[in-house]
Scaffold this active site. Structure first.
Site, PDB file in Angstrom:
ATOM      1  N   ASN A 140       1.148  -1.289   0.104  1.00  0.00           N
ATOM      2  CA  ASN A 140      -0.017  -0.035   0.156  1.00  0.00           C
ATOM      3  C   ASN A 140       0.707   1.184   0.036  1.00  0.00           C
ATOM      4  O   ASN A 140       2.092   1.194   0.577  1.00  0.00           O
ATOM      5  CB  ASN A 140      -1.000  -0.003   1.287  1.00  0.00           C
ATOM      6  CG  ASN A 140      -1.987  -0.992   1.161  1.00  0.00           C
ATOM      7  OD1 ASN A 140      -2.710  -1.306   0.139  1.00  0.00           O
ATOM      8  ND2 ASN A 140      -2.355  -1.609   2.344  1.00  0.00           N
ATOM      9  N   ALA A 141       0.322   2.523  -0.594  1.00  0.00           N
ATOM     10  CA  ALA A 141       1.049   3.666  -0.130  1.00  0.00           C
ATOM     11  C   ALA A 141       0.145   4.016   0.966  1.00  0.00           C
ATOM     12  O   ALA A 141      -1.138   4.553   0.916  1.00  0.00           O
ATOM     13  CB  ALA A 141       0.703   4.592  -1.594  1.00  0.00           C
ATOM     14  N   ASP A 142       0.797   4.534   1.968  1.00  0.00           N
ATOM     15  CA  ASP A 142       0.063   5.240   3.163  1.00  0.00           C
ATOM     16  C   ASP A 142       0.143   6.706   3.017  1.00  0.00           C
ATOM     17  O   ASP A 142       1.232   7.343   2.855  1.00  0.00           O
ATOM     18  CB  ASP A 142       1.019   4.695   4.454  1.00  0.00           C
ATOM     19  CG  ASP A 142       0.850   3.270   4.764  1.00  0.00           C
ATOM     20  OD1 ASP A 142      -0.001   2.502   4.143  1.00  0.00           O
ATOM     21  OD2 ASP A 142       1.797   2.738   5.668  1.00  0.00           O
ATOM     22  N   GLY A 195       1.450  -1.112   3.636  1.00  0.00           N
ATOM     23  CA  GLY A 195       0.995  -2.320   3.568  1.00  0.00           C
ATOM     24  C   GLY A 195       1.591  -3.581   4.505  1.00  0.00           C
ATOM     25  O   GLY A 195       2.740  -3.383   4.704  1.00  0.00           O
ATOM     26  N   ALA A 205       4.217  -5.621   3.108  1.00  0.00           N
ATOM     27  CA  ALA A 205       5.610  -5.074   2.625  1.00  0.00           C
ATOM     28  C   ALA A 205       6.237  -4.362   3.987  1.00  0.00           C
ATOM     29  O   ALA A 205       7.405  -4.618   3.814  1.00  0.00           O
ATOM     30  CB  ALA A 205       5.266  -3.660   1.691  1.00  0.00           C
ATOM     31  N   GLY A 241       3.707  -6.474  26.872  1.00  0.00           N
ATOM     32  CA  GLY A 241       4.675  -7.387  26.197  1.00  0.00           C
ATOM     33  C   GLY A 241       3.693  -8.345  25.306  1.00  0.00           C
ATOM     34  O   GLY A 241       2.968  -8.024  24.540  1.00  0.00           O
ATOM     35  N   ALA A 244       3.067   1.060  12.541  1.00  0.00           N
ATOM     36  CA  ALA A 244       3.756  -0.088  11.894  1.00  0.00           C
ATOM     37  C   ALA A 244       4.134  -1.184  13.095  1.00  0.00           C
ATOM     38  O   ALA A 244       4.991  -2.347  12.881  1.00  0.00           O
ATOM     39  CB  ALA A 244       4.891  -0.088  10.978  1.00  0.00           C
ATOM     40  N   ALA A 245       3.826  -0.857  14.420  1.00  0.00           N
ATOM     41  CA  ALA A 245       4.471  -1.771  15.408  1.00  0.00           C
ATOM     42  C   ALA A 245       3.976  -3.226  15.501  1.00  0.00           C
ATOM     43  O   ALA A 245       4.759  -4.045  15.707  1.00  0.00           O
ATOM     44  CB  ALA A 245       3.799  -1.057  16.994  1.00  0.00           C
ATOM     45  N   GLY A 246       2.846  -3.416  14.853  1.00  0.00           N
ATOM     46  CA  GLY A 246       2.468  -5.017  14.802  1.00  0.00           C
ATOM     47  C   GLY A 246       3.387  -5.443  13.762  1.00  0.00           C
ATOM     48  O   GLY A 246       3.708  -6.849  14.005  1.00  0.00           O
ATOM     49  N   ASP A 247       3.503  -4.664  12.616  1.00  0.00           N
ATOM     50  CA  ASP A 247       4.182  -5.533  11.536  1.00  0.00           C
ATOM     51  C   ASP A 247       5.708  -5.534  11.822  1.00  0.00           C
ATOM     52  O   ASP A 247       6.545  -6.482  11.352  1.00  0.00           O
ATOM     53  CB  ASP A 247       4.034  -4.369  10.319  1.00  0.00           C
ATOM     54  CG  ASP A 247       2.637  -4.500   9.860  1.00  0.00           C
ATOM     55  OD1 ASP A 247       2.065  -5.246  10.040  1.00  0.00           O
ATOM     56  OD2 ASP A 247       2.263  -3.459   9.373  1.00  0.00           O
ATOM     57  N   SER A 290       9.539   3.783  10.538  1.00  0.00           N
ATOM     58  CA  SER A 290       9.773   3.629  11.718  1.00  0.00           C
ATOM     59  C   SER A 290      10.375   2.094  12.245  1.00  0.00           C
ATOM     60  O   SER A 290      10.813   1.995  13.418  1.00  0.00           O
ATOM     61  CB  SER A 290       8.462   3.718  12.398  1.00  0.00           C
ATOM     62  OG  SER A 290       7.638   2.622  12.292  1.00  0.00           O
TER      63      SER A 290
END
Length: 323
Positions: free
Chosen positions: A12-14, A40, A43, A226, A254-257, A296
């Site tokens: 994706n383009a954010d 995305g 990505a 945690g 994007a923390a989860g990614d 990030s």
């Protein structure tokens, strides 16, 4: 040497707008800053794998536009093998519209675009990449049938399947039977199990539901608390809470990614699930202190420096729980 990782997912383009607070329905607010950047979930996770030293390939679909071309080039520059990413003629690259408030929380809307064409036929054309990979990392910003087909192929080739069930949607028990590791956050875990996850006991209950549906290992990300890990048969049958890192969040986009990519990259080097989750916690903590999505995501040396600085308490906590 790191084992082979294949990421199948979205590009994706954010479009990111920083605001003091989220607007209410009908309200217009003026933002502080606006950026367009690569994103995305697929990505992002591929970049996270590569920045943590993972030997990473990606399967995805992008539009025949400048945004898609730029993202593909950036993936290659990051060390991701983007050779087999396909371009869809007369179609735009997927787009994510992201609001970020002063607390680092986000709200996201998606336009699927070319991601819709990351389909079963495309995966079938690249089935040898799944057969050649040690790990297959997937998310749910691509069609449901694509995920199911790829997971079945991976199971037939003894490729370890890691499913990040985001965004949340219903998942069949037959699919879960072929998932080796599932990595929901608290909201996704509740969606999949009906259990509200707030602490160790509720995380254990949610993990039990997922184990009963056939998943071998469960990793539930729980923000500053945690990550909870549980194994149906092996190291952690009673569950284990891997300590998090209390940091000031700027943007959690994007923390989860970051967590997922780092987790798989660490596992690919032979790390245990507990050690991989601990390293992934640190990587995600670094990511929320920065703005943006891929911008990030930290590099391996940054996570190592972070862990060597002033986090002996977290290391001791992990050691005590593993005894």
């Amino acid at each position: 040497m790191s084992k082979q990782i294949l990421v199948l997912g979205s590009i994706n383009a954010d479009h990111v707008l920083q605001l003091d607070a989220f607007p209410s329905p009908g309200q217009t607010l003026t933002g502080k800053s606006y950026q367009i950047m690569s994103g995305g979930k697929g990505a992002n996770q591929a970049v996270a794998c590569a920045r943590q030293g993972g030997n990473t390939r990606m399967l995805a679909a992008m539009g025949d536009d400048e945004l898609g071309t730029n993202i593909s080039e950036q993936l290659s520059e990051e060390g991701v093998d983007a050779t087999n990413i396909k371009t869809i003629d007369d179609m735009e690259t997927g787009v994510a519209l992201i609001f970020v408030n002063r607390d680092g929380e986000n709200m996201i809307g998606l336009a699927t675009g070319a991601n819709h064409y990351c389909d079963e036929h495309y995966v079938a054309q690249n089935h040898e990449l799944i057969a050649q990979s040690d790990y297959l990392l997937l998310q749910q910003e691509i069609p449901e049938g694509t995920v199911e087909y790829a997971v079945d192929l991976a199971a037939n080739h003894q490729t370890i399947v890691v499913l990040n069930p985001a965004p949340a949607r219903d998942i069949s028990t037959s699919l879960l039977n072929n998932v080796d590791i599932i990595t929901p956050n608290q909201t996704e875990a509740e969606y999949l199990t009906g259990v509200t996850v707030t602490d160790l006991d509720s995380a254990t209950a949610a993990a039990s539901v997922l184990h009963n549906k056939g998943v071998q290992e469960v990793v539930i990300t729980m923000g500053k608390l945690g990550a909870y890990i549980s194994s149906a048969q092996r190291e952690y049958p009673q569950g284990l809470l891997i300590p998090g890192f209390p940091v000031k969040a700027v943007d959690a986009t994007a923390a989860g990614d970051t967590f997922n990519g780092t987790l798989v990259a660490s596992l690919a080097t032979g790390a245990s699930l507990a050690d991989a989750a601990f390293f992934a916690n640190a990587s995600a903590a670094l990511s929320v202190m920065r703005s943006g999505s891929q911008s990030s995501i930290p590099y391996q040396f940054e996570v190592e420096t972070f862990l060597q600085s002033d986090h002996e308490i977290q290391k001791a906590a992990l050691h005590d729980q593993k005894l």
